[in-house]
Design a protein around this motif. Structure first.
Motif, PDB file in Angstrom:
ATOM      1  N   SER A  29       8.875  18.478  52.539  1.00  0.00           N
ATOM      2  CA  SER A  29       7.540  18.473  53.140  1.00  0.00           C
ATOM      3  C   SER A  29       6.567  17.624  52.325  1.00  0.00           C
ATOM      4  N   SER A  30       6.639  17.733  51.006  1.00  0.00           N
ATOM      5  CA  SER A  30       5.754  16.947  50.137  1.00  0.00           C
ATOM      6  C   SER A  30       6.020  15.457  50.283  1.00  0.00           C
ATOM      7  N   ARG A  31       7.282  15.078  50.225  1.00  0.00           N
ATOM      8  CA  ARG A  31       7.632  13.660  50.336  1.00  0.00           C
ATOM      9  C   ARG A  31       7.304  13.123  51.733  1.00  0.00           C
ATOM     10  N   PHE A  32       7.559  13.919  52.755  1.00  0.00           N
ATOM     11  CA  PHE A  32       7.237  13.514  54.125  1.00  0.00           C
ATOM     12  C   PHE A  32       5.748  13.230  54.240  1.00  0.00           C
ATOM     13  N   ARG A  33       4.934  14.112  53.707  1.00  0.00           N
ATOM     14  CA  ARG A  33       3.472  13.930  53.778  1.00  0.00           C
ATOM     15  C   ARG A  33       3.032  12.687  53.014  1.00  0.00           C
ATOM     16  N   GLU A  34       3.654  12.427  51.849  1.00  0.00           N
ATOM     17  CA  GLU A  34       3.329  11.221  51.073  1.00  0.00           C
ATOM     18  C   GLU A  34       3.603   9.961  51.884  1.00  0.00           C
ATOM     19  N   VAL A  35       4.746   9.928  52.552  1.00  0.00           N
ATOM     20  CA  VAL A  35       5.189   8.730  53.270  1.00  0.00           C
ATOM     21  C   VAL A  35       4.480   8.583  54.616  1.00  0.00           C
ATOM     22  N   VAL A  36       4.371   9.673  55.361  1.00  0.00           N
ATOM     23  CA  VAL A  36       3.900   9.614  56.744  1.00  0.00           C
ATOM     24  C   VAL A  36       2.406   9.906  56.869  1.00  0.00           C
ATOM     25  N   GLY A  37       1.871  10.716  55.964  1.00  0.00           N
ATOM     26  CA  GLY A  37       0.442  11.039  56.031  1.00  0.00           C
ATOM     27  C   GLY A  37       0.128  12.346  56.716  1.00  0.00           C
ATOM     28  N   GLU A  38       1.153  13.060  57.146  1.00  0.00           N
ATOM     29  CA  GLU A  38       0.980  14.383  57.745  1.00  0.00           C
ATOM     30  C   GLU A  38       2.242  15.193  57.470  1.00  0.00           C
ATOM     31  N   THR A  39       2.142  16.507  57.621  1.00  0.00           N
ATOM     32  CA  THR A  39       3.305  17.350  57.360  1.00  0.00           C
ATOM     33  C   THR A  39       4.335  17.166  58.463  1.00  0.00           C
ATOM     34  N   PRO A  40       5.579  17.542  58.198  1.00  0.00           N
ATOM     35  CA  PRO A  40       6.599  17.456  59.252  1.00  0.00           C
ATOM     36  C   PRO A  40       6.219  18.268  60.495  1.00  0.00           C
ATOM     37  N   SER A  41       5.638  19.437  60.306  1.00  0.00           N
ATOM     38  CA  SER A  41       5.239  20.280  61.446  1.00  0.00           C
ATOM     39  C   SER A  41       4.149  19.617  62.275  1.00  0.00           C
ATOM     40  N   GLU A  42       3.158  19.019  61.603  1.00  0.00           N
ATOM     41  CA  GLU A  42       2.089  18.323  62.318  1.00  0.00           C
ATOM     42  C   GLU A  42       2.661  17.133  63.093  1.00  0.00           C
ATOM     43  N   PHE A  43       3.550  16.397  62.439  1.00  0.00           N
ATOM     44  CA  PHE A  43       4.182  15.241  63.068  1.00  0.00           C
ATOM     45  C   PHE A  43       4.942  15.669  64.324  1.00  0.00           C
ATOM     46  N   GLN A  44       5.724  16.738  64.194  1.00  0.00           N
ATOM     47  CA  GLN A  44       6.522  17.222  65.322  1.00  0.00           C
ATOM     48  C   GLN A  44       5.633  17.710  66.467  1.00  0.00           C
ATOM     49  N   ARG A  45       4.569  18.446  66.137  1.00  0.00           N
ATOM     50  CA  ARG A  45       3.648  18.941  67.172  1.00  0.00           C
ATOM     51  C   ARG A  45       2.973  17.778  67.905  1.00  0.00           C
ATOM     52  N   ARG A  46       2.559  16.774  67.144  1.00  0.00           N
ATOM     53  CA  ARG A  46       1.892  15.617  67.746  1.00  0.00           C
ATOM     54  C   ARG A  46       2.830  14.917  68.738  1.00  0.00           C
ATOM     55  N   TRP A  47       4.091  14.745  68.349  1.00  0.00           N
ATOM     56  CA  TRP A  47       5.040  14.081  69.249  1.00  0.00           C
ATOM     57  C   TRP A  47       5.439  14.970  70.421  1.00  0.00           C
ATOM     58  N   ALA A  48       5.501  16.265  70.207  1.00  0.00           N
ATOM     59  CA  ALA A  48       5.846  17.182  71.293  1.00  0.00           C
ATOM     60  C   ALA A  48       4.758  17.155  72.367  1.00  0.00           C
ATOM     61  N   ALA A  49       3.509  16.936  71.951  1.00  0.00           N
ATOM     62  CA  ALA A  49       2.401  16.904  72.897  1.00  0.00           C
ATOM     63  C   ALA A  49       2.477  15.712  73.847  1.00  0.00           C
ATOM     64  N   THR A  50       3.272  14.706  73.520  1.00  0.00           N
ATOM     65  CA  THR A  50       3.401  13.527  74.394  1.00  0.00           C
ATOM     66  C   THR A  50       4.297  13.820  75.594  1.00  0.00           C
ATOM     67  N   GLY A  51       5.044  14.925  75.534  1.00  0.00           N
ATOM     68  CA  GLY A  51       5.911  15.304  76.647  1.00  0.00           C
ATOM     69  C   GLY A  51       7.237  14.579  76.681  1.00  0.00           C
ATOM     70  N   ALA A  52       7.564  13.879  75.609  1.00  0.00           N
ATOM     71  CA  ALA A  52       8.840  13.159  75.558  1.00  0.00           C
ATOM     72  C   ALA A  52      10.000  14.146  75.592  1.00  0.00           C
ATOM     73  N   PRO A  53      11.100  13.784  76.269  1.00  0.00           N
ATOM     74  CA  PRO A  53      12.256  14.697  76.309  1.00  0.00           C
ATOM     75  C   PRO A  53      12.891  14.833  74.938  1.00  0.00           C
ATOM     76  N   HIS A  54      13.474  15.970  74.696  1.00  0.00           N
ATOM     77  CA  HIS A  54      14.131  16.239  73.419  1.00  0.00           C
ATOM     78  C   HIS A  54      15.631  16.413  73.611  1.00  0.00           C
ATOM     79  N   ILE A  55      16.371  15.905  72.673  1.00  0.00           N
ATOM     80  CA  ILE A  55      17.815  16.092  72.642  1.00  0.00           C
ATOM     81  C   ILE A  55      18.076  17.462  72.031  1.00  0.00           C
ATOM     82  N   PRO A  56      18.881  18.291  72.655  1.00  0.00           N
ATOM     83  CA  PRO A  56      19.181  19.601  72.061  1.00  0.00           C
ATOM     84  C   PRO A  56      19.838  19.442  70.689  1.00  0.00           C
ATOM     85  N   GLY A  57      19.424  20.272  69.760  1.00  0.00           N
ATOM     86  CA  GLY A  57      19.943  20.202  68.400  1.00  0.00           C
ATOM     87  C   GLY A  57      21.449  20.330  68.316  1.00  0.00           C
ATOM     88  N   CYS A  58      22.049  21.111  69.227  1.00  0.00           N
ATOM     89  CA  CYS A  58      23.503  21.282  69.176  1.00  0.00           C
ATOM     90  C   CYS A  58      24.213  19.948  69.382  1.00  0.00           C
TER      91      CYS A  58
END
Length: 153
Positions: free
Chosen positions: A98-127
């Protein structure tokens, strides 16, 4: 004192690229300075200096950035949790991820994921992601076995 980068001999670049390419392909695995230097066929201290001189970042920083880039792909396109992504890209600690992600990207992984989820893009199932990763590892093992069985090897 000049700030221009030093010129690295071409034959040394072959060794450095081999290690960099190895890090690109095997970023999920535990890689340390000793392992990357061994791939390059150089002493670890010389490898560290020359890699940093050539690419402008240490081998550890390069590997960490590669893992974060892959994590961005997974967070954007899958329904994996941040913890699952952390493990999938080779980090062993959620806190350091999480620390390294924030250093590189400028936001936490959770914030990044929420922001992209809000675009409505389809997701590949984790399995599917995990099955694909398993298939990649099986293919790597099979090709290694074929090379070992080949005559003259």
């Amino acid at each position: 004192m000049s700030s221009a980068p030093r010129r690295v001999p071409g034959d040394l670049l072959v060794h450095l690229r081999r290690a960099r390419d190895h890090a690109d392909r095997h970023y999920r695995e535990p890689l340390d300075l000793d392992a990357l230097a061994a791939v390059a066929g150089l002493s670890k201290y010389y490898f560290q200096r020359m890699f940093t001189t050539t690419y402008g970042v240490s081998p550890a920083a390069y590997l960490s950035r590669r893992r974060v880039e892959r994590a961005q792909d997974l967070l954007r396109s899958t329904n994996l949790t941040v913890t699952e992504v952390c493990a999938a890209v080779g980090f062993t600690s959620l806190g350091s991820f999480s620390s390294r992600f924030r250093e590189v990207v400028g936001e936490t992984p959770s914030e990044f994921q929420r922001r992209w989820a809000a675009t409505g893009a389809p997701h590949i199932p984790g399995c599917f992601v995990f099955m694909w990763g398993l298939a990649e590892r099986r293919a790597d093992c099979a090709s290694a076995e074929k090379r070992a069985e080949a005559p003259g090897s």
